[in-house]
Design an enzyme around this catalytic site. Structure first.
Site, PDB file in Angstrom:
ATOM      1  N   HIS A   1       7.840 -26.774  -0.100  1.00  0.00           N
ATOM      2  CA  HIS A   1       7.144 -27.825  -0.849  1.00  0.00           C
ATOM      3  C   HIS A   1       6.058 -27.243  -1.747  1.00  0.00           C
ATOM      4  O   HIS A   1       5.151 -27.953  -2.175  1.00  0.00           O
ATOM      5  CB  HIS A   1       6.561 -28.845   0.131  1.00  0.00           C
ATOM      6  CG  HIS A   1       7.614 -29.479   0.979  1.00  0.00           C
ATOM      7  ND1 HIS A   1       8.267 -30.635   0.621  1.00  0.00           N
ATOM      8  CD2 HIS A   1       8.189 -29.074   2.139  1.00  0.00           C
ATOM      9  CE1 HIS A   1       9.171 -30.935   1.538  1.00  0.00           C
ATOM     10  NE2 HIS A   1       9.148 -30.003   2.466  1.00  0.00           N
TER      11      HIS A   1
ATOM     12  N   LYS B   1     -13.875   1.413  -2.846  1.00  0.00           N
ATOM     13  CA  LYS B   1     -14.709   1.720  -1.681  1.00  0.00           C
ATOM     14  C   LYS B   1     -15.956   2.473  -2.105  1.00  0.00           C
ATOM     15  O   LYS B   1     -17.057   2.203  -1.643  1.00  0.00           O
ATOM     16  CB  LYS B   1     -13.939   2.627  -0.707  1.00  0.00           C
ATOM     17  CG  LYS B   1     -13.041   1.916   0.258  1.00  0.00           C
ATOM     18  CD  LYS B   1     -12.583   2.918   1.303  1.00  0.00           C
ATOM     19  CE  LYS B   1     -11.442   2.403   2.135  1.00  0.00           C
ATOM     20  NZ  LYS B   1     -10.892   3.397   3.023  1.00  0.00           N
TER      21      LYS B   1
ATOM     22  N   GLU C   1       0.825  -1.206   0.000  1.00  0.00           N
ATOM     23  CA  GLU C   1       0.000   0.000   0.000  1.00  0.00           C
ATOM     24  C   GLU C   1       0.865   1.265   0.000  1.00  0.00           C
ATOM     25  O   GLU C   1       0.463   2.305  -0.510  1.00  0.00           O
ATOM     26  CB  GLU C   1      -0.929  -0.011   1.234  1.00  0.00           C
ATOM     27  CG  GLU C   1      -2.325   0.456   0.910  1.00  0.00           C
ATOM     28  CD  GLU C   1      -3.335   0.152   2.006  1.00  0.00           C
ATOM     29  OE1 GLU C   1      -4.248  -0.649   1.753  1.00  0.00           O
ATOM     30  OE2 GLU C   1      -3.219   0.708   3.111  1.00  0.00           O
TER      31      GLU C   1
HETATM   32  O1  PA5 Z   1      -2.990   1.742   5.966  1.00  0.00           O
HETATM   33  C1  PA5 Z   1      -4.096   2.206   5.797  1.00  0.00           C
HETATM   34  O2  PA5 Z   1      -4.313   3.432   5.852  1.00  0.00           O
HETATM   35  C2  PA5 Z   1      -5.284   1.324   5.530  1.00  0.00           C
HETATM   36  O3  PA5 Z   1      -4.921   0.007   5.351  1.00  0.00           O
HETATM   37  C3  PA5 Z   1      -6.251   1.383   6.697  1.00  0.00           C
HETATM   38  O4  PA5 Z   1      -5.613   0.959   7.870  1.00  0.00           O
HETATM   39  C4  PA5 Z   1      -7.483   0.541   6.466  1.00  0.00           C
HETATM   40  O5  PA5 Z   1      -8.090   0.888   5.251  1.00  0.00           O
HETATM   41  C5  PA5 Z   1      -8.485   0.749   7.592  1.00  0.00           C
HETATM   42  O6  PA5 Z   1      -8.768   2.106   7.724  1.00  0.00           O
HETATM   43  P1  PA5 Z   1      -9.377   2.710   9.024  1.00  0.00           P
HETATM   44  O7  PA5 Z   1      -8.401   2.539  10.134  1.00  0.00           O
HETATM   45  O8  PA5 Z   1      -9.628   4.142   8.706  1.00  0.00           O
HETATM   46  O9  PA5 Z   1     -10.656   1.963   9.312  1.00  0.00           O
END
Ligand code: PA5
Length: 451
Positions: free
Chosen positions: A311, A424, A282
């Site tokens: 394996h 989303k 990410e």
């Molecule tokens: O790293 C990030 O920003 C995302 O992976 C969030 O942690 C994830 O989308 C969850 O978001 P939130 O903490 O706002 O619910």
């Protein structure tokens, strides 16, 4: 203290590895990145040096320990760090032990995926009267988290239990739906610092509360991260594991090795590879460079488990495309070991008798590492002397800092995630969220469906 061994990232240990000249050519850039990152004081560093975050968790220790179960509700950066901590630092049978055997600490469950079978099973397992629900969301608006939260509210309502006595939020200090509910209904909410994004937040109350609840020494965790940070700030790249890690991954990427495999030889550390996978994917997978050009940058993280995936995956890693670096996570001393009795004396099996399972595991790691090197496939090792909170803290810091350095080297912003937003929004539209009804998204023009 963690040990980093980069030997097999390099020539001549691994043919086609990094040469001294290549490392030399990038040193200046790495030093600049380290300086820049230290100067920018990212949120994941600030959080370590502000005691209020650890104190906010310690302040509710007695209340938390009055429960038998903790159910953590969160997804992505709001759960992966806590999962990694719980799996690494509690025994595999933790949730089956009695409260006395757990020294008064809590069983721990996670509601991450909105998989109804999983959610129902967790909620069947815990008695809500003896359960604390820690609802974690930085934004306070993530659909999966809010759906689980409402399921929990429904359950508490049916059982006649007060939400403020069974729920603690962990969320943005000012914004978002959870913060609003916390104010309106006087439900306790712990703060996630505003300058801290989800996947960098494990050392804030996001990870600290679940860790404390299952008996992790959270002070040692933070101390480990602080000590690692001092090394991350070292401008001598030969003494700085984060700088060396960034240099190696960057230089191998230049050679076409764009896949980063993390392969713990330890079941307890397997979830750490999940945490790494999100951080790397990410943070580094980005369409635009800092100056707005389309570059579609990124390194693809893969997780594998030693020895199980020998394996399954190693054939590919050894002989398939030369597009990977492998990072082994090794444990020097396991909490327990198992003797293999010498039951048979035939040659095919006798060599195992009298050895321990850990001996076999370690030999297999070395065997895999050396075979990869012989095939010109680079790897590195991170060694945990034992699996403990201090070293986990170190690990988190080294990888967060490396990710920041990689962001700078690749000229992308490692702290945002615009690529997650579109999916989303389409989900909101499908679920009938107000304001998203008219969102247009393509249906396939040509259908290829087989029943
Ligand atoms: O790293 C990030 O920003 C995302 O992976 C969030 O942690 C994830 O989308 C969850 O978001 P939130 O903490 O706002 O619910």
């Amino acid at each position: 203290m963690l040990r980093f061994d980069f030997s097999f990232m390099f020539e001549p240990n691994t043919p086609g590895g990094i040469t001294d000249e290549e490392l030399c050519s990038i040193k200046e850039r790495i030093v600049q990145s380290v300086e820049k990152t230290v100067k920018s004081r990212p949120g994941f560093v600030n959080v370590l040096f502000d005691r209020i975050y650890m104190d906010s968790v310690e302040d509710i220790r007695q209340w938390v320990l009055s429960f038998d179960n903790l159910v953590v509700v969160g997804i992505g950066g709001s759960s992966l760090g806590a999962v990694a901590l719980a799996n690494a630092l509690t025994p595999p049978d933790w949730n089956y032990l009695s409260k006395q055997e757990r020294s008064g600490y809590l069983r721990i469950f996670f509601l991450e995926n909105v998989d109804p079978d999983q959610a129902a099973a967790v909620l069947d397992e815990v008695d809500p009267r003896e359960t604390l629900f820690n609802v974690i969301s930085k934004s306070g608006s993530t659909a999966e988290c809010l759906a689980h939260y409402q399921v929990i509210r429904g359950l508490l309502q049916i059982r006649g239990l007060k939400p403020s006595e069974h729920i603690v939020f962990t969320t943005d200090p000012r914004k978002g739906f959870l913060r609003q509910i916390s104010r309106d209904e006087k439900i306790l909410a712990l703060d996630i610092p505003q300058d801290l994004g989800g996947r960098f937040s494990v050392l804030s109350p996001v990870g600290l509360l679940p860790a404390m609840a299952c008996g992790v020494d959270i002070k040692a965790l933070i101390d480990g991260a602080k000590d690692a940070y001092l090394k991350c700030a070292d401008l001598n790249i030969e003494k700085n594991p984060a700088a060396m890690m960034a240099a190696c991954h960057y230089l191998h990427k230049e050679k076409g090795r764009t896949i980063s495999v993390m392969m713990p030889y330890s079941n307890k550390l397997f979830s750490l590879a999940d945490w790494f996978r999100q951080l790397w994917a990410e943070s580094l997978g980005k369409k635009y460079s800092l100056d707005g050009k389309v570059i579609n940058e990124g390194l693809t993280p893969i997780k594998a488990l030693g020895v199980v995936d020998q394996h399954s995956q190693i054939q590919l890693y050894n002989e398939g495309p030369d597009d990977k670096t492998i990072t082994f996570l090794e444990v020097e001393s396991f909490d327990r070991d198992v003797l293999i009795p010498a039951v048979h004396h035939q040659e095919d099996i006798a060599y195992l008798g009298g050895k321990k399972l850990a001996d076999l595991l370690k030999s297999e790691l070395t065997g895999t590492e050396r075979s990869l090197a012989m095939n010109g496939r680079p790897s590195m090792r991170v060694t945990f002397p034992t699996i403990n909170a201090y070293d986990m803290g170190q690990f988190f810091m080294y990888y967060e800092f490396t990710t920041a350095l990689m962001g700078d080297l690749l000229q992308i912003n490692p702290y945002d995630q615009p690529g997650v937003e579109l999916g989303k929004r389409i989900t909101y539209s499908l679920m009938g969220r107000k304001g998203f009804e008219v969102l247009k998204f393509p249906e396939p023009v040509k259908k290829v469906v087989i029943d």
